[in-house]
Design a protein around this motif. Structure first.
Motif, PDB file in Angstrom:
ATOM      1  N   GLU A  59      13.864  14.371  61.424  1.00 28.92           N
ATOM      2  CA  GLU A  59      14.202  15.741  61.079  1.00 28.92           C
ATOM      3  C   GLU A  59      13.609  16.070  59.708  1.00 28.92           C
ATOM      4  O   GLU A  59      13.735  15.293  58.771  1.00 28.92           O
ATOM      5  N   THR A  61      13.413  17.190  56.099  1.00 28.91           N
ATOM      6  CA  THR A  61      14.439  17.347  55.074  1.00 28.91           C
ATOM      7  C   THR A  61      13.788  17.482  53.704  1.00 28.91           C
ATOM      8  O   THR A  61      12.601  17.208  53.530  1.00 28.91           O
ATOM      9  N   ASP A  91      25.341  19.194  59.258  1.00 30.73           N
ATOM     10  CA  ASP A  91      24.047  18.511  59.194  1.00 30.73           C
ATOM     11  C   ASP A  91      23.894  17.749  57.877  1.00 30.73           C
ATOM     12  O   ASP A  91      23.418  16.604  57.857  1.00 30.73           O
ATOM     13  N   LEU A  95      23.408  13.768  57.553  1.00 26.47           N
ATOM     14  CA  LEU A  95      22.194  13.213  56.945  1.00 26.47           C
ATOM     15  C   LEU A  95      22.504  12.291  55.774  1.00 26.47           C
ATOM     16  O   LEU A  95      21.765  11.343  55.508  1.00 26.47           O
ATOM     17  N   ARG A 110      20.199  14.937  50.744  1.00 27.88           N
ATOM     18  CA  ARG A 110      19.133  15.251  51.687  1.00 27.88           C
ATOM     19  C   ARG A 110      19.628  16.420  52.528  1.00 27.88           C
ATOM     20  O   ARG A 110      20.680  16.344  53.148  1.00 27.88           O
ATOM     21  N   PRO A 112      18.618  19.642  55.386  1.00 29.46           N
ATOM     22  CA  PRO A 112      17.618  20.009  56.409  1.00 29.46           C
ATOM     23  C   PRO A 112      16.780  21.195  55.972  1.00 29.46           C
ATOM     24  O   PRO A 112      17.253  22.090  55.281  1.00 29.46           O
TER      25      PRO A 112
END
Length: 116
Positions: A59, A61, A91, A95, A110, A112
Motif C-alpha cells: 500500500e 504510504t 488504516d 499500518l 506511516r 496511507p
C-alpha cells in the motif's frame, strides 16, 4: 424330612492380566509413531493454508511526524479527502500496529496516500 441344597449364584473367576507388556524400546516406538502421525497430519492440513501464489502489492504510504497537540482524528481528517475519517483512522492504526489512539509528540506514523 426334606433337604434343601443351595448352589452359589456368583462364582468368582480369576482375573487374567494381559501378557503383552511394552519394553522401553516398544514404548519409544509407539511414541515416535504417534508423533510421526500427528506431524504428518499437521503438515498435510497446513498445506492448504496458502493464500495465493502471487505477491501482493504494498500500500502506498508516507511518513508523518506527530506535532504537539496532534490527535489521530486530526491527522486522519487532513488525509481523508472523501470524508471517511474513521476509515482512515483504522488504516493508520493498522499500518502502525497502534493499540490505542493516543499519540506522542515526535512519533512518526506511516499514513496511507489516498489517490483519487
Amino acid at each position: 424330612m426334606s433337604t434343601l441344597s443351595l448352589a452359589p449364584a456368583f462364582v468368582p473367576t480369576t482375573v487374567r492380566r494381559s501378557t503383552v507388556r511394552l519394553t522401553r524400546r516398544g514404548r519409544l516406538v509407539v511414541f515416535l509413531t504417534s508423533l510421526f502421525v500427528v506431524m504428518t497430519a499437521a503438515f498435510v492440513l497446513a498445506g492448504g493454508a496458502v493464500g495465493t501464489g502471487e505477491a501482493g502489492q504494498p500500500e502506498p504510504t508516507e511518513i508523518v511526524q506527530v506535532a504537539p497537540g496532534d490527535t489521530l482524528w486530526r491527522i486522519a481528517s487532513e488525509i481523508a479527502t472523501d470524508g471517511d475519517v474513521r476509515g482512515v483512522m483504522n488504516d493508520i492504526e493498522r499500518l502502525n500496529a497502534l493499540e490505542s489512539t493516543g499519540l506522542a509528540a515526535g512519533q512518526k506514523l506511516r499514513v496511507p496516500v489516498l489517490t483519487d
